[in-house]
Every structure is written in structure tokens, then in C-alpha cells.
Design a protein around this motif. Sequence first.
Motif, PDB file in Angstrom:
ATOM      1  N   THR A 245       0.848  -1.189   0.000  1.00  0.00           N
ATOM      2  CA  THR A 245       0.000   0.000   0.000  1.00  0.00           C
ATOM      3  C   THR A 245       0.884   1.238   0.000  1.00  0.00           C
ATOM      4  O   THR A 245       1.925   1.270   0.654  1.00  0.00           O
ATOM      5  CB  THR A 245      -0.904   0.014   1.244  1.00  0.00           C
ATOM      6  N   VAL A 246       0.446   2.257  -0.751  1.00  0.00           N
ATOM      7  CA  VAL A 246       1.140   3.547  -0.737  1.00  0.00           C
ATOM      8  C   VAL A 246       0.199   4.600  -0.179  1.00  0.00           C
ATOM      9  O   VAL A 246      -1.034   4.500  -0.301  1.00  0.00           O
ATOM     10  CB  VAL A 246       1.620   3.968  -2.143  1.00  0.00           C
ATOM     11  N   ALA A 247       0.792   5.609   0.426  1.00  0.00           N
ATOM     12  CA  ALA A 247       0.018   6.739   0.947  1.00  0.00           C
ATOM     13  C   ALA A 247       0.739   8.026   0.572  1.00  0.00           C
ATOM     14  O   ALA A 247       1.956   8.131   0.726  1.00  0.00           O
ATOM     15  CB  ALA A 247      -0.124   6.634   2.467  1.00  0.00           C
ATOM     16  N   MET A 248      -0.016   8.978   0.077  1.00  0.00           N
ATOM     17  CA  MET A 248       0.506  10.320  -0.152  1.00  0.00           C
ATOM     18  C   MET A 248       0.081  11.181   1.030  1.00  0.00           C
ATOM     19  O   MET A 248      -1.110  11.217   1.409  1.00  0.00           O
ATOM     20  CB  MET A 248      -0.039  10.909  -1.446  1.00  0.00           C
ATOM     21  N   VAL A 249       1.034  11.857   1.628  1.00  0.00           N
ATOM     22  CA  VAL A 249       0.804  12.687   2.811  1.00  0.00           C
ATOM     23  C   VAL A 249       1.133  14.131   2.444  1.00  0.00           C
ATOM     24  O   VAL A 249       2.246  14.415   1.977  1.00  0.00           O
ATOM     25  CB  VAL A 249       1.678  12.221   3.991  1.00  0.00           C
ATOM     26  N   ASP A 250       0.174  15.021   2.630  1.00  0.00           N
ATOM     27  CA  ASP A 250       0.371  16.419   2.264  1.00  0.00           C
ATOM     28  C   ASP A 250       0.027  17.301   3.473  1.00  0.00           C
ATOM     29  O   ASP A 250      -1.018  17.103   4.121  1.00  0.00           O
ATOM     30  CB  ASP A 250      -0.514  16.795   1.075  1.00  0.00           C
ATOM     31  N   ILE A 251       0.895  18.261   3.763  1.00  0.00           N
ATOM     32  CA  ILE A 251       0.649  19.169   4.886  1.00  0.00           C
ATOM     33  C   ILE A 251      -0.341  20.239   4.446  1.00  0.00           C
ATOM     34  O   ILE A 251      -0.135  20.914   3.425  1.00  0.00           O
ATOM     35  CB  ILE A 251       1.962  19.805   5.370  1.00  0.00           C
ATOM     36  N   ASP A 252      -1.365  20.400   5.193  1.00  0.00           N
ATOM     37  CA  ASP A 252      -2.407  21.380   4.851  1.00  0.00           C
ATOM     38  C   ASP A 252      -1.918  22.798   5.117  1.00  0.00           C
ATOM     39  O   ASP A 252      -1.459  23.126   6.216  1.00  0.00           O
ATOM     40  CB  ASP A 252      -3.677  21.125   5.679  1.00  0.00           C
ATOM     41  N   GLY A 253      -2.019  23.640   4.089  1.00  0.00           N
ATOM     42  CA  GLY A 253      -1.758  25.071   4.258  1.00  0.00           C
ATOM     43  C   GLY A 253      -0.329  25.410   4.638  1.00  0.00           C
ATOM     44  O   GLY A 253      -0.107  26.351   5.410  1.00  0.00           O
ATOM     45  N   LEU A 254       0.666  24.685   4.084  1.00  0.00           N
ATOM     46  CA  LEU A 254       2.059  24.977   4.450  1.00  0.00           C
ATOM     47  C   LEU A 254       2.488  26.357   3.949  1.00  0.00           C
ATOM     48  O   LEU A 254       3.235  27.062   4.630  1.00  0.00           O
ATOM     49  CB  LEU A 254       2.984  23.895   3.897  1.00  0.00           C
ATOM     50  N   LYS A 255       2.012  26.735   2.753  1.00  0.00           N
ATOM     51  CA  LYS A 255       2.401  28.050   2.220  1.00  0.00           C
ATOM     52  C   LYS A 255       1.890  29.168   3.130  1.00  0.00           C
ATOM     53  O   LYS A 255       2.606  30.124   3.435  1.00  0.00           O
ATOM     54  CB  LYS A 255       1.844  28.223   0.812  1.00  0.00           C
ATOM     55  N   GLN A 256       0.626  29.060   3.567  1.00  0.00           N
ATOM     56  CA  GLN A 256       0.084  30.072   4.464  1.00  0.00           C
ATOM     57  C   GLN A 256       0.828  30.082   5.800  1.00  0.00           C
ATOM     58  O   GLN A 256       1.039  31.148   6.405  1.00  0.00           O
ATOM     59  CB  GLN A 256      -1.407  29.808   4.714  1.00  0.00           C
ATOM     60  N   LEU A 257       1.221  28.878   6.241  1.00  0.00           N
ATOM     61  CA  LEU A 257       1.992  28.797   7.481  1.00  0.00           C
ATOM     62  C   LEU A 257       3.334  29.510   7.337  1.00  0.00           C
ATOM     63  O   LEU A 257       3.763  30.248   8.232  1.00  0.00           O
ATOM     64  CB  LEU A 257       2.205  27.324   7.850  1.00  0.00           C
ATOM     65  N   ASN A 258       4.001  29.313   6.207  1.00  0.00           N
ATOM     66  CA  ASN A 258       5.274  30.008   5.954  1.00  0.00           C
ATOM     67  C   ASN A 258       5.070  31.521   5.886  1.00  0.00           C
ATOM     68  O   ASN A 258       5.885  32.294   6.417  1.00  0.00           O
ATOM     69  CB  ASN A 258       5.893  29.507   4.646  1.00  0.00           C
ATOM     70  N   ASP A 259       3.981  31.942   5.226  1.00  0.00           N
ATOM     71  CA  ASP A 259       3.738  33.379   5.082  1.00  0.00           C
ATOM     72  C   ASP A 259       3.405  34.024   6.417  1.00  0.00           C
ATOM     73  O   ASP A 259       3.787  35.177   6.696  1.00  0.00           O
ATOM     74  CB  ASP A 259       2.587  33.610   4.096  1.00  0.00           C
ATOM     75  N   SER A 260       2.697  33.266   7.272  1.00  0.00           N
ATOM     76  CA  SER A 260       2.241  33.842   8.539  1.00  0.00           C
ATOM     77  C   SER A 260       3.284  33.751   9.642  1.00  0.00           C
ATOM     78  O   SER A 260       3.434  34.684  10.449  1.00  0.00           O
ATOM     79  CB  SER A 260       0.954  33.137   8.999  1.00  0.00           C
ATOM     80  N   HIS A 261       3.979  32.671   9.698  1.00  0.00           N
ATOM     81  CA  HIS A 261       4.885  32.437  10.835  1.00  0.00           C
ATOM     82  C   HIS A 261       6.360  32.296  10.433  1.00  0.00           C
ATOM     83  O   HIS A 261       7.204  32.099  11.305  1.00  0.00           O
ATOM     84  CB  HIS A 261       4.451  31.162  11.566  1.00  0.00           C
ATOM     85  N   GLY A 262       6.658  32.356   9.164  1.00  0.00           N
ATOM     86  CA  GLY A 262       8.051  32.262   8.734  1.00  0.00           C
ATOM     87  C   GLY A 262       8.423  30.840   8.328  1.00  0.00           C
ATOM     88  O   GLY A 262       7.743  29.860   8.668  1.00  0.00           O
ATOM     89  N   HIS A 263       9.532  30.734   7.588  1.00  0.00           N
ATOM     90  CA  HIS A 263       9.959  29.426   7.070  1.00  0.00           C
ATOM     91  C   HIS A 263      10.449  28.497   8.174  1.00  0.00           C
ATOM     92  O   HIS A 263      10.412  27.266   8.008  1.00  0.00           O
ATOM     93  CB  HIS A 263      11.060  29.618   6.019  1.00  0.00           C
ATOM     94  N   ALA A 264      10.884  29.054   9.296  1.00  0.00           N
ATOM     95  CA  ALA A 264      11.306  28.181  10.399  1.00  0.00           C
ATOM     96  C   ALA A 264      10.125  27.367  10.903  1.00  0.00           C
ATOM     97  O   ALA A 264      10.245  26.181  11.214  1.00  0.00           O
ATOM     98  CB  ALA A 264      11.898  29.013  11.528  1.00  0.00           C
ATOM     99  N   ALA A 265       8.939  28.021  10.972  1.00  0.00           N
ATOM    100  CA  ALA A 265       7.741  27.296  11.395  1.00  0.00           C
ATOM    101  C   ALA A 265       7.354  26.256  10.352  1.00  0.00           C
ATOM    102  O   ALA A 265       6.884  25.155  10.689  1.00  0.00           O
ATOM    103  CB  ALA A 265       6.586  28.278  11.622  1.00  0.00           C
ATOM    104  N   GLY A 266       7.534  26.600   9.062  1.00  0.00           N
ATOM    105  CA  GLY A 266       7.253  25.624   8.009  1.00  0.00           C
ATOM    106  C   GLY A 266       8.175  24.423   8.088  1.00  0.00           C
ATOM    107  O   GLY A 266       7.734  23.273   7.920  1.00  0.00           O
ATOM    108  N   ASP A 267       9.457  24.667   8.339  1.00  0.00           N
ATOM    109  CA  ASP A 267      10.395  23.556   8.490  1.00  0.00           C
ATOM    110  C   ASP A 267      10.028  22.696   9.692  1.00  0.00           C
ATOM    111  O   ASP A 267      10.099  21.463   9.643  1.00  0.00           O
ATOM    112  CB  ASP A 267      11.817  24.094   8.655  1.00  0.00           C
ATOM    113  N   ASP A 268       9.620  23.377  10.764  1.00  0.00           N
ATOM    114  CA  ASP A 268       9.220  22.630  11.961  1.00  0.00           C
ATOM    115  C   ASP A 268       7.994  21.765  11.675  1.00  0.00           C
ATOM    116  O   ASP A 268       7.877  20.639  12.161  1.00  0.00           O
ATOM    117  CB  ASP A 268       8.928  23.606  13.095  1.00  0.00           C
ATOM    118  N   ALA A 269       7.078  22.276  10.856  1.00  0.00           N
ATOM    119  CA  ALA A 269       5.892  21.502  10.494  1.00  0.00           C
ATOM    120  C   ALA A 269       6.275  20.257   9.697  1.00  0.00           C
ATOM    121  O   ALA A 269       5.741  19.160   9.929  1.00  0.00           O
ATOM    122  CB  ALA A 269       4.931  22.377   9.685  1.00  0.00           C
ATOM    123  N   LEU A 270       7.193  20.393   8.773  1.00  0.00           N
ATOM    124  CA  LEU A 270       7.653  19.243   7.991  1.00  0.00           C
ATOM    125  C   LEU A 270       8.280  18.181   8.894  1.00  0.00           C
ATOM    126  O   LEU A 270       8.024  16.982   8.743  1.00  0.00           O
ATOM    127  CB  LEU A 270       8.663  19.699   6.930  1.00  0.00           C
TER     128      LEU A 270
END
Length: 386
Positions: A245-270
Motif C-alpha cells: 500500500t502507498v500513501a501520499m501525505v500532504d501538509i495542509d496550508g504549508l504556504k500560508q503557514l510560511n507566510d504567517s509564521h516564517g519558514h522556520a515554522a514551516g520547516d518545523d511543520a515538515l
Amino acid sequence: MLNRVAVRPALTAWSNGWLSLACALLALLIEQGVSSTAAVTLPMYMFGEYMFGWWIIQGCAHFSGRRWPRHSLRKIIPALALLSLALPQVIGYQFRSVFLIQSLVLACCFLIALIALSPAFGRMQSSPGLLAMRGALVLLSLLFLSYLPIFGSNMLLNTPLPMTWLRLSSATHLVLEFLLGFGGAVLVLEQSNRNVAAHNKALVNDNARYRADGERDALTNAYNRQAFSHLLNAAIDGRLSVKGTVAMVDIDGLKQLNDSHGHAAGDDALIRVAKAVQNVVRAEDKLFRWGGDEFLLIAFDLKPAELWSRLGSVNTDLLGTGNVMVQASFGVTEFVDVDDLLNALQRADLAMYERRRECAALRRQDAFGSGSEMPIRAKHKHIAAV
């Protein structure tokens, strides 16, 4: 010739020894042909054989790992040269008297070389080169010791020399010295082979480590697309049985998270999403960083229902970590073989987007139905459970 391609202290010493012996025998050949040169050639013969014994001992010591005093050659050459010049003055310039002394000296040299080589016996018991050298040194010591009573009785009692024995012993002498040189050459080749094998093993280990590092995403420590290519090639070559079985996993709203809280928060989310997925899957399952905010999960020999069950707790776990809310969407589908794997990735991607649309619709419905009375954290938990 070996010293040109395999530079070793022991080999250099042995090469110098055989060159010294060649010079000594050349001087003896001249003395036998022109007896009037004995005052010069006999000391040269003695000095050459002394140096031969010295170099053989030094080579054996080097090979066994014994420390050899530096600059010892500067002291030993004048001492041996002086001894070679003085002995004929004392014992005379007859070959039999000179050879009597040489036999004793060389027998002692071969015995000392055997002792110097002894530490190598414990670590290389099955070495052909070491067995050849040890046998040659023992037999050469015995052979040269046997010359002492023969030449000693000839000098004291004036008895005739046993020429048949001397001819046979000379032939044996030649064979044993050839065996000694051959054993030394084999030892050096064996040592070079071990060094090359150790170097190759180190290269293989380094290559495996660099490949492992090169197959990992530096941020999330998930596998990267290069690792997926290697896995796909192994499956195509038949080295890997592929179904599951394969699964595709996508983070919801990562671009908005980067725009709102900075790329450090985006990296932390990943990092948080990758860790949360790895915590619920099996050790043999493979998680790949597929794109900017996408991960691919391949679960071998696992049914979609079981993988859904495992992934169901990921969003709930994410609620309890970090200062910024992070959620992920999943698409799961089954594949039956390697040919179906790439198609399964597309199906899982479509399923993930469909799942995201369904979740978005449920969130809107939930928000519309519940109003503003429900606390924000409770809402998040309710949405994650959906």
C-alpha cells in the motif's frame, strides 16, 4: 622490481640484502679467478655477506613490527668494514679460513633473523610466504653450521674436503637462498593484498555511508527521491518483491503557514509530520520526502485498511506538539506489483486531494453547525478525529 610497486621497509631492506650478497659473490668470483686480488676481494666478500645478514635481520624485524633504531646504518657500516679488513690480517687470506668465519657469522644472522620474524608467526600462521621464509632460515642456519666441523677439521688436521658433500651443499645453499628470497617476495605481496583488501573494505563502507546520507532528506531525515529511484530499480531488477500500500501525505496550508509564521515554522511543520508518520508505521515501511510539502509512504505487504488505521492517529498526535497547529491529509491505495507502483502513486495523490476536499467540507459544516460556542482546541480535536 617489487620495490618499485610495493614500497615497504621490509622489502627495501631485503632488496638491499640481496644486492649486498650479489656484490659479495661477485668479489668471491674475482678472487677465485685471480688469486692475486685476494687482499682486496676477500675483504669485499666478507663485508658484502655481513651486510647481507644485517639487511635480512632488519627486514624481518620491520615486517614483524619491531622498532629498528634510526641511523643505525651509519654506525654499522664502519664497524663491519673495519672487521672485514682486520679479520683476513689475523686468520690469513686463504678462502677456507675466511669461509669458516663467514659460515659462523651467517648461521648466527639467519638465527637472529628467525627470532626477529617470530612475532609474525602468531598472526600469520597460514601464510605461505612466512612458512617458506621460516623453513629457509632454519635450514640455512643448520647448513652453515655444518660447514664449521668440515672446514675446521680441514684446517686443523689437514684432511681433504668432502667435495661431493660440498657440491650438494652448495646446490642446497642455492635452493634455500632462493626459497628465502621467494618467501620474502610472497610476504610482501600478501601484505599488499591485505592492505588493498582493507582499503577496499573501507571504501565500500564509506560508499555505503555516503549513499545512505545521500538518500536522506537533510531536514526531515525521510528518504528522498534518489532513494525511491534505487528502490524502484531494485524492484525492476527483481531484487525486491514489491506489493502493498502507498500513501501520499500532504501538509495542509504549508504556504500560508510560511507566510504567517516564517519558514522556520514551516520547516518545523515538515519535521513534525515526518516524525508523526514514522512513529505509527513499521520499521520496514519507507517514508520519502516527495515534494515541498508532500511525503510518500510505501508499506510493503500491508493492506490499505491497516495503513489507514495506523495513519488515523497522526493528526491527533500533531495537536499535542509544537506552538502552531499543523494538520495533514492522506490518500491511500493498494498496488500489486512494480508495474502498478507508479500508477498507485497517482491514485494515492488523487485520493489525498479528494480526502482534503471532503475534510474541508466537513470543517465548514462543523463550523456552521456548532457556531462559536465550542472552544478552539476542542474544534481542532473534533476536526482531527474526522
